[in-house]
Enzyme design. Structure first.
Site, PDB file in Angstrom:
ATOM      1  N   HIS A  73      -6.112 -13.992  -2.934  1.00  0.00           N
ATOM      2  CA  HIS A  73      -6.041 -15.426  -3.915  1.00  0.00           C
ATOM      3  C   HIS A  73      -6.886 -15.186  -5.004  1.00  0.00           C
ATOM      4  CE1 HIS A  73      -9.725 -14.840  -1.522  1.00  0.00           C
ATOM      5  NE2 HIS A  73     -10.213 -15.784  -2.120  1.00  0.00           N
ATOM      6  N   ASP A  74      -7.579 -14.283  -5.229  1.00  0.00           N
ATOM      7  CA  ASP A  74      -8.531 -13.779  -6.651  1.00  0.00           C
ATOM      8  C   ASP A  74      -7.861 -13.288  -7.686  1.00  0.00           C
ATOM      9  OD1 ASP A  74     -10.559 -15.310  -5.377  1.00  0.00           O
ATOM     10  OD2 ASP A  74     -11.372 -13.509  -4.421  1.00  0.00           O
TER      11      ASP A  74
ATOM     12  N   ASP B   9      -1.981 -28.070   4.099  1.00  0.00           N
ATOM     13  CA  ASP B   9      -2.882 -28.473   5.205  1.00  0.00           C
ATOM     14  C   ASP B   9      -2.407 -27.682   6.566  1.00  0.00           C
ATOM     15  OD1 ASP B   9      -0.422 -29.724   6.155  1.00  0.00           O
ATOM     16  OD2 ASP B   9      -0.863 -31.491   4.787  1.00  0.00           O
TER      17      ASP B   9
ATOM     18  N   ASP C 198     -12.331 -17.179   7.441  1.00  0.00           N
ATOM     19  CA  ASP C 198     -13.360 -16.628   6.242  1.00  0.00           C
ATOM     20  C   ASP C 198     -14.619 -17.135   6.623  1.00  0.00           C
ATOM     21  OD1 ASP C 198     -13.768 -15.883   3.541  1.00  0.00           O
ATOM     22  OD2 ASP C 198     -11.520 -16.459   2.994  1.00  0.00           O
TER      23      ASP C 198
ATOM     24  N   ASP D  59       2.248 -28.401   2.469  1.00  0.00           N
ATOM     25  CA  ASP D  59       1.743 -29.632   2.783  1.00  0.00           C
ATOM     26  C   ASP D  59       2.877 -30.580   3.753  1.00  0.00           C
ATOM     27  OD1 ASP D  59       0.967 -32.300   2.390  1.00  0.00           O
ATOM     28  OD2 ASP D  59       2.033 -32.423   0.397  1.00  0.00           O
TER      29      ASP D  59
ATOM     30  N   ASN E 180       1.679 -33.561   4.943  1.00  0.00           N
ATOM     31  CA  ASN E 180       1.738 -35.135   4.970  1.00  0.00           C
ATOM     32  C   ASN E 180       1.644 -35.587   3.614  1.00  0.00           C
ATOM     33  OD1 ASN E 180      -0.719 -34.065   3.628  1.00  0.00           O
ATOM     34  ND2 ASN E 180      -2.104 -35.457   4.884  1.00  0.00           N
TER      35      ASN E 180
ATOM     36  N   ASP F 169       0.482 -35.415   0.434  1.00  0.00           N
ATOM     37  CA  ASP F 169      -0.602 -35.279  -0.382  1.00  0.00           C
ATOM     38  C   ASP F 169      -0.589 -34.687  -1.614  1.00  0.00           C
ATOM     39  OD1 ASP F 169      -1.642 -33.445   0.923  1.00  0.00           O
ATOM     40  OD2 ASP F 169      -3.652 -34.455   1.388  1.00  0.00           O
TER      41      ASP F 169
ATOM     42  N   GLU G 152     -15.822  -8.289   2.452  1.00  0.00           N
ATOM     43  CA  GLU G 152     -15.318  -8.287   1.077  1.00  0.00           C
ATOM     44  C   GLU G 152     -16.533  -7.597   0.122  1.00  0.00           C
ATOM     45  OE1 GLU G 152     -13.880 -11.123  -2.688  1.00  0.00           O
ATOM     46  OE2 GLU G 152     -15.730 -11.792  -1.500  1.00  0.00           O
TER      47      GLU G 152
ATOM     48  N   ASP H 274     -16.895 -13.140   3.176  1.00  0.00           N
ATOM     49  CA  ASP H 274     -16.906 -13.365   1.640  1.00  0.00           C
ATOM     50  C   ASP H 274     -17.869 -12.872   1.024  1.00  0.00           C
ATOM     51  OD1 ASP H 274     -15.489 -15.066  -0.388  1.00  0.00           O
ATOM     52  OD2 ASP H 274     -17.536 -15.831  -0.746  1.00  0.00           O
TER      53      ASP H 274
END
Ligand code: NOJ
Length: 569
Positions: A329-330, A29, A98, A21, A23, A25, A256, A199
């Protein structure tokens, strides 16, 4: 075998929301990624797979896209993206995007139009059906629990969503859908991106009339798999995509393809079929499933892992190409799943052993952010700390309608939830793990004090440096990329060992998958002085012909090397 840059590459997967991150928040990003490009370059990976960064209402963290040609505001702007692409290219790295085109967001203008009326020009971009006596058109369940159909009040008809109800499925049988997707892909490729990870690309062709699927006992919904995975026109559409778009660029593509078989994979990724470069198969990701599918806390069996990995290694030999991955990520973190994170020593040794076992196979290796640090699963005590739509919906369905006890369900979540992979990247031991100056969108794994990039980059014995060396030797020895694979000691309950062969060279990889010592006898042809030890996760010792492997020990030997190169760790 034909040589290709994407066969020789190592991919680093970034989940932008959790990477860096810039910035303040609490959300990762694009500028954060730019700041960390040198980190990836130093590791040695040369392709970045960027999980979705497009405009999205974030029902499924960006896998629900409302504008394919714009950037999610939380992540930055298109000019940040251009800067990232430029900076990566300057550093000799490529970026693959992706591509999520089985479905869009329900907030995509195509769907906004489509739902307006039965005769809207975009109606046929999606699957619309009348219900059957107040029930959905068929019995399919969605991947994220509940029915795969939602009734839309505007026209009283149902639309299909294999994932969440905010992810309506696109109708690929409509040629205008296909050409709109191809135009969008061409736009990104002309911008200079280096390829796509596609995907659930094996879901894009559905069997006409969408028949009911088989229902497993005790399950509330039917399985859409037989009628929408590897469907009737999927190869035709991918060949068309290849002809119209992919073949015009020097890029890398990976599909995928959950539930793909070796024979199907040869069609998707066969060197002569003109579709994709490679696919992700998930058979090894199912080895710990149980009666509730992935929701279990079973431990995998080594014999199954050897069988499945070997099947793919030999099955695609000389005709297609493997992608090699332990997590994404899954999926949960591999060191917690197939290794052992119970003590610092076993954690370190098993993370290195797993890396050795995978990176010495044939295929293109993928490293998921933080894997190179040995990041582990997280165990949040409270359900409220989880963010993943799949996890939250599964809790609801399994606990509230299928009678799974809440404590057991929490154990399943700790074992397999996608959020295990999505806790923020652990950069250092400062507040918020150096990921953000504020509390992040999802909790940080408390072990960041011990497991973090700064600490590991400063320690030559770390998991990070071990990955770096694995990547270095892959670049140095063709046999690691192109050699053919053979499993040995198939029935050994602790050891996973295999050889690789390229012309007169031979590589031996031996991995102890257990915390107990394991006796190992050298294969006959390695009983010679003409071998070098390429890498090992304990100190490189004198090479004896038989030895006792320490807990989670891994060793790699090379026979007949003209090109000597020793890496110790
Ligand atoms: C597979 C992606 O990897 C996953 O994160 C996503 O939820 C589904 N496809 C739906 O897009």
């Amino acid at each position: 075998m034909t040589k290709s840059w994407w066969k020789e590459a190592v991919v680093y997967q970034i989940y932008p929301r959790s990477f860096m991150d810039s910035n303040g928040d609490g959300i990762g990003d694009l500028q954060g990624i730019i700041q960390k490009l040198d980190y990836i370059k130093d590791l040695g990976a040369n392709i970045i797979w960027l999980c979705p960064v497009y405009k999205s209402p974030n029902d499924d963290n960006g896998y629900d896209i409302s504008d394919y040609q714009d950037i999610l505001t939380e992540f930055g702007t298109m000019s940040d993206f251009d800067e990232l692409l430029y900076a990566a290219h300057e550093k000799g790295m490529r970026i693959i995007m992706d591509l999520v085109v089985n479905h869009t967001s329900d907030e995509h203008p195509w769907f906004v139009e489509s739902r307006k009326s039965k005769d809207n020009p975009y109606r046929d971009y999606y699957f619309w059906k009348e219900g059957k006596d107040e029930s959905p058109p068929n019995n399919w369940g969605s991947c994220f629990s509940g029915s795969a159909w939602k009734k839309d009040e505007q026209t009283g008809m149902y639309y299909l969503h294999l994932f969440s109800s905010k992810q309506p499925d696109l109708n690929w049988d409509n040629p205008t859908v296909r050409s709109s997707v191809y135009d969008m892909m061409t736009w990104w490729l002309d911008k200079g991106v280096d390829g796509f990870r596609m995907d659930v690309i094996s879901f894009i062709s559905k069997t006409p009339n969408l028949p009911d699927g088989p229902i497993k006992s005790g399950k509330p919904y039917g399985d859409f798999g037989p009628y929408s995975i590897n469907g009737p026109h999927v190869h035709e559409y991918l060949r068309e995509m290849n002809q119209k778009v992919l073949s015009h660029y020097d890029i890398m593509t990976v599909g995928e393809t959950p539930d793909v078989t070796v024979d199907e994979a040869k069609k998707y990724a066969g060197s002569k079929t003109g579709e994709l470069n490679m696919v992700f198969q998930f058979e090894h990701m199912r080895l710990d499933s149980g009666e509730h599918g992935k929701w279990s806390n079973n431990r995998f069996k080594l014999s199954d892992l050897k069988r499945v990995m070997s099947k793919w290694q030999t099955g695609l030999k000389d005709c297609a190409w493997n992608s090699l991955f332990w997590n994404n990520h899954d999926q949960p973190r591999v060191v917690s799943r197939f290794g052992n994170d119970s003590t610092p020593l076993l954690w370190e040794k098993s993370a290195k052993m797993l890396a050795t076992c995978l990176h010495m196979m044939q295929g293109t290796p993928y490293i998921y952010q933080g894997e190179e640090l040995g990041m582990t699963n997280v165990s949040f005590d409270r359900l409220e700390d989880y963010r993943d739509i799949e996890t939250l919906n599964a809790y609801d369905e399994l606990v509230h309608t299928q009678g799974v006890d809440p404590e057991t369900m929490m154990q399943y979540i700790h074992h397999i939830s996608r959020d295990n992979a999505r806790t923020p990247m652990q950069w250092d031991d400062n507040c918020n793990a150096g990921f953000s100056s504020v509390t992040p969108w999802i909790g940080i794994n408390p072990n960041y004090i011990r497991i973090n990039a700064e600490q590991e980059r400063g320690d030559p014995q770390s998991i990070y440096h071990y990955y770096q060396k694995l990547i270095q030797i892959r670049k140095q020895y063709d046999i690691i990329v192109y050699g053919s694979y053979q499993l040995i000691y198939e029935d050994d309950p602790q050891i996973y060992a295999y050889t690789r062969t390229l012309e007169n060279q031979k590589l031996l990889v031996i991995c102890n998958f257990s915390e107990a010592p394991a006796e190992c006898v050298f294969p006959q042809e390695f009983r010679t002085d003409n071998k070098i030890e390429l890498i090992a996760n304990y100190e490189i010792g004198s090479i004896e012909n038989d030895f006792r492997l320490k807990p989670y020990e891994a060793k790699v030997y090379l026979l007949n090397s003209a090109n000597k190169f020793n890496v110790s760790q």
